[in-house]
Design a protein around this motif. Sequence first.
Motif, PDB file in Angstrom:
ATOM      1  N   GLN A 192     -44.299 -17.177 -73.909  1.00  0.00           N
ATOM      2  CA  GLN A 192     -45.586 -16.804 -73.336  1.00  0.00           C
ATOM      3  C   GLN A 192     -45.895 -15.336 -73.631  1.00  0.00           C
ATOM      4  N   CYS A 193     -47.175 -15.020 -73.699  1.00  0.00           N
ATOM      5  CA  CYS A 193     -47.605 -13.655 -73.974  1.00  0.00           C
ATOM      6  C   CYS A 193     -48.939 -13.410 -73.285  1.00  0.00           C
ATOM      7  N   LEU A 194     -49.361 -12.181 -73.281  1.00  0.00           N
ATOM      8  CA  LEU A 194     -50.650 -11.803 -72.715  1.00  0.00           C
ATOM      9  C   LEU A 194     -51.570 -11.307 -73.822  1.00  0.00           C
ATOM     10  N   GLY A 195     -52.852 -11.647 -73.695  1.00  0.00           N
ATOM     11  CA  GLY A 195     -53.830 -11.202 -74.673  1.00  0.00           C
ATOM     12  C   GLY A 195     -54.148  -9.736 -74.523  1.00  0.00           C
ATOM     13  N   SER A 196     -55.057  -9.247 -75.342  1.00  0.00           N
ATOM     14  CA  SER A 196     -55.410  -7.828 -75.341  1.00  0.00           C
ATOM     15  C   SER A 196     -56.001  -7.382 -74.012  1.00  0.00           C
ATOM     16  N   ASP A 197     -56.587  -8.325 -73.250  1.00  0.00           N
ATOM     17  CA  ASP A 197     -57.132  -7.951 -71.951  1.00  0.00           C
ATOM     18  C   ASP A 197     -56.064  -7.851 -70.877  1.00  0.00           C
ATOM     19  N   ARG A 198     -54.797  -8.149 -71.237  1.00  0.00           N
ATOM     20  CA  ARG A 198     -53.646  -8.100 -70.336  1.00  0.00           C
ATOM     21  C   ARG A 198     -53.794  -9.040 -69.153  1.00  0.00           C
ATOM     22  N   ASN A 199     -54.623 -10.055 -69.316  1.00  0.00           N
ATOM     23  CA  ASN A 199     -54.855 -11.002 -68.227  1.00  0.00           C
ATOM     24  C   ASN A 199     -54.754 -12.444 -68.711  1.00  0.00           C
ATOM     25  N   THR A 200     -55.344 -12.735 -69.865  1.00  0.00           N
ATOM     26  CA  THR A 200     -55.346 -14.089 -70.394  1.00  0.00           C
ATOM     27  C   THR A 200     -54.001 -14.419 -71.021  1.00  0.00           C
ATOM     28  N   GLY A 201     -53.425 -15.549 -70.633  1.00  0.00           N
ATOM     29  CA  GLY A 201     -52.124 -15.952 -71.146  1.00  0.00           C
ATOM     30  C   GLY A 201     -52.234 -16.793 -72.399  1.00  0.00           C
ATOM     31  N   GLY A 202     -51.206 -16.732 -73.225  1.00  0.00           N
ATOM     32  CA  GLY A 202     -51.153 -17.530 -74.437  1.00  0.00           C
ATOM     33  C   GLY A 202     -49.719 -17.765 -74.855  1.00  0.00           C
ATOM     34  N   VAL A 203     -49.545 -18.181 -76.100  1.00  0.00           N
ATOM     35  CA  VAL A 203     -48.227 -18.449 -76.671  1.00  0.00           C
ATOM     36  C   VAL A 203     -48.074 -17.629 -77.936  1.00  0.00           C
ATOM     37  N   CYS A 204     -46.894 -17.030 -78.114  1.00  0.00           N
ATOM     38  CA  CYS A 204     -46.636 -16.205 -79.282  1.00  0.00           C
ATOM     39  C   CYS A 204     -46.317 -17.097 -80.489  1.00  0.00           C
ATOM     40  N   LEU A 205     -47.231 -17.115 -81.465  1.00  0.00           N
ATOM     41  CA  LEU A 205     -47.088 -17.949 -82.651  1.00  0.00           C
ATOM     42  C   LEU A 205     -47.449 -17.142 -83.890  1.00  0.00           C
ATOM     43  N   SER A 206     -47.010 -17.633 -85.028  1.00  0.00           N
ATOM     44  CA  SER A 206     -47.482 -17.036 -86.275  1.00  0.00           C
ATOM     45  C   SER A 206     -48.965 -17.356 -86.426  1.00  0.00           C
ATOM     46  N   ARG A 207     -49.650 -16.569 -87.220  1.00  0.00           N
ATOM     47  CA  ARG A 207     -51.085 -16.815 -87.406  1.00  0.00           C
ATOM     48  C   ARG A 207     -51.342 -18.218 -87.949  1.00  0.00           C
ATOM     49  N   ASN A 208     -50.505 -18.667 -88.864  1.00  0.00           N
ATOM     50  CA  ASN A 208     -50.680 -19.988 -89.455  1.00  0.00           C
ATOM     51  C   ASN A 208     -50.501 -21.080 -88.399  1.00  0.00           C
ATOM     52  N   GLN A 209     -49.459 -20.935 -87.535  1.00  0.00           N
ATOM     53  CA  GLN A 209     -49.239 -21.913 -86.480  1.00  0.00           C
ATOM     54  C   GLN A 209     -50.426 -21.966 -85.526  1.00  0.00           C
ATOM     55  N   CYS A 210     -50.942 -20.807 -85.172  1.00  0.00           N
ATOM     56  CA  CYS A 210     -52.074 -20.742 -84.245  1.00  0.00           C
ATOM     57  C   CYS A 210     -53.290 -21.452 -84.834  1.00  0.00           C
ATOM     58  N   ASN A 211     -53.561 -21.208 -86.101  1.00  0.00           N
ATOM     59  CA  ASN A 211     -54.710 -21.843 -86.750  1.00  0.00           C
ATOM     60  C   ASN A 211     -54.511 -23.344 -86.881  1.00  0.00           C
ATOM     61  N   THR A 212     -53.296 -23.764 -87.260  1.00  0.00           N
ATOM     62  CA  THR A 212     -53.006 -25.179 -87.454  1.00  0.00           C
ATOM     63  C   THR A 212     -53.171 -25.955 -86.158  1.00  0.00           C
TER      64      THR A 212
ATOM     65  N   PHE B 128     -45.806  -9.450 -86.839  1.00  0.00           N
ATOM     66  CA  PHE B 128     -46.025 -10.646 -87.640  1.00  0.00           C
ATOM     67  C   PHE B 128     -46.515 -11.840 -86.832  1.00  0.00           C
ATOM     68  N   ALA B 129     -46.903 -11.668 -85.574  1.00  0.00           N
ATOM     69  CA  ALA B 129     -47.297 -12.798 -84.741  1.00  0.00           C
ATOM     70  C   ALA B 129     -48.526 -12.469 -83.923  1.00  0.00           C
ATOM     71  N   THR B 130     -49.150 -13.511 -83.439  1.00  0.00           N
ATOM     72  CA  THR B 130     -50.354 -13.362 -82.631  1.00  0.00           C
ATOM     73  C   THR B 130     -50.170 -14.081 -81.313  1.00  0.00           C
ATOM     74  N   CYS B 131     -50.805 -13.541 -80.283  1.00  0.00           N
ATOM     75  CA  CYS B 131     -50.836 -14.227 -78.989  1.00  0.00           C
ATOM     76  C   CYS B 131     -51.950 -15.258 -79.087  1.00  0.00           C
ATOM     77  N   CYS B 132     -51.580 -16.528 -79.016  1.00  0.00           N
ATOM     78  CA  CYS B 132     -52.490 -17.623 -79.333  1.00  0.00           C
ATOM     79  C   CYS B 132     -52.887 -18.369 -78.067  1.00  0.00           C
ATOM     80  N   SER B 133     -54.155 -18.447 -77.816  1.00  0.00           N
ATOM     81  CA  SER B 133     -54.681 -19.212 -76.686  1.00  0.00           C
ATOM     82  C   SER B 133     -55.045 -20.613 -77.165  1.00  0.00           C
ATOM     83  N   LEU B 134     -54.354 -21.619 -76.615  1.00  0.00           N
ATOM     84  CA  LEU B 134     -54.593 -22.994 -77.027  1.00  0.00           C
ATOM     85  C   LEU B 134     -55.590 -23.645 -76.065  1.00  0.00           C
ATOM     86  N   ASN B 135     -56.787 -23.105 -76.025  1.00  0.00           N
ATOM     87  CA  ASN B 135     -57.805 -23.618 -75.103  1.00  0.00           C
ATOM     88  C   ASN B 135     -58.792 -24.508 -75.837  1.00  0.00           C
ATOM     89  N   ALA B 136     -58.260 -25.452 -76.564  1.00  0.00           N
ATOM     90  CA  ALA B 136     -59.073 -26.438 -77.266  1.00  0.00           C
ATOM     91  C   ALA B 136     -58.447 -27.800 -77.025  1.00  0.00           C
TER      92      ALA B 136
END
Length: 415
Positions: A43-63, A75-83
């Motif tokens: 788990q990770c926090l987004g740039s707003d330090r409030n929204t939670g996400g998952v630490c994934l590679s950019r490719n994983q997040c897009n996929t 090398f990783a992004t905090c990814c919000s899987l809100n879809a």
Amino acid sequence: MAVRNLSTLVLLFAAACCCNATTLFRSPRQAPGSIFTVGNGEQCLGSDRNTGGVCLSRNQCNTQGGKAIGFCGVFATCCSLNACDIRTNTKVAVFINPPLNRESSGLECSYNVEINNNNVCQIRIDFETFNLAPPTTVEAVENVTHRPGHTCRNDIFQVTNLHANSDILPPLCGDNNGQHMYVRVNASTNSRSIRLNFKIADRNTQPNLPQATWKIKVTQLECFNTLGKYRDGFLEAITSSLPATPFSSSADRDEYLIAPPGCLQYYPDRTGFFESFNYNRGAGPYIANLAYATCFKRTSDVCGIKLTAASFEMAYRTEDNMYLDTDCQINPVTQGSSQSEDYLFIPEAETADGIRGSKYCGMSAANQIIASTPPGPLYVHFHSDNLVTNDVAESGYRFNYNVLNNCYLRTNNFP
């Protein structure tokens, strides 16, 4: 000289083994804040330090249809899987409801969770946020005493695609913030994925329904102990005093959370609380047609568990026996017309007042302190029927619990 050479040889061999063990079993997961993170599923926090996400590679997040909301390393992004319609096989995944409004309600949203590796035996689903339309029944009819039970008729959450899983997982709805459930999986029986389904009712036709929101954390738990063959002999003595992380497999770290067989819910901590589904801060009602076990960790020093009722209100058949046992469920042989069979089963139970019973219904456990000292697993079993009796509340229950390590002086464990 020979002794010194032998000592040097032993140390070199130990170092080589340690090095190999580190290479083989060092977890690829690192702390989310590490600048070297490459997408570890934590788990990770987004740039707003409030929204939670998952630490994934950019490719994983897009996929997986996610949205980058920040960084968790170079090398990783905090990814919000809100879809919806997301597929993932990360060890930890967090799913957040997509933006919902009246135009987008009436949708179905599903998440496919594929087993990360063959050692995964359980999946723990934590409802960090879970607010759906509550369970409902039909309107009361004059001179009719009973109605069907409260079921999920509008919004529904259910785990499907269980393959060889013999567990029957109930559909859920209502307010289940902070609740959780376990799902058994087995790669050897082709049970390699599960699907989490949300079916959301149309708010255009039912504008009084509450807004549906959820944030669900899904953790894949590994049972297989991959370090067993490396724990014999002098290597165990060398590694036992070292930090657990470098020499621990995922299975070692997951061991604390692994639930006993047959448990829909599991509480490994020595103290805490648990409540019925859709307890809703005491307003309920609990969901009909449920039958599941809530279990607690029993270590070698534990002999029982103390349950302190913060709230308890269930249906009952009669009150002849203080809402215990036969008041909760009648023998099927003598059963005539429909009668309530809602109860909470607590094995080998005794109240602080010395009242013994196993099935609790009505108000029997309200304001009570109960000690349960079974010879086997620590658990309670909840059962609800498909029946509502007019003017009989079905709010549910909430208990605080403490495991006991002195059951011979049981009364001393009561305040």
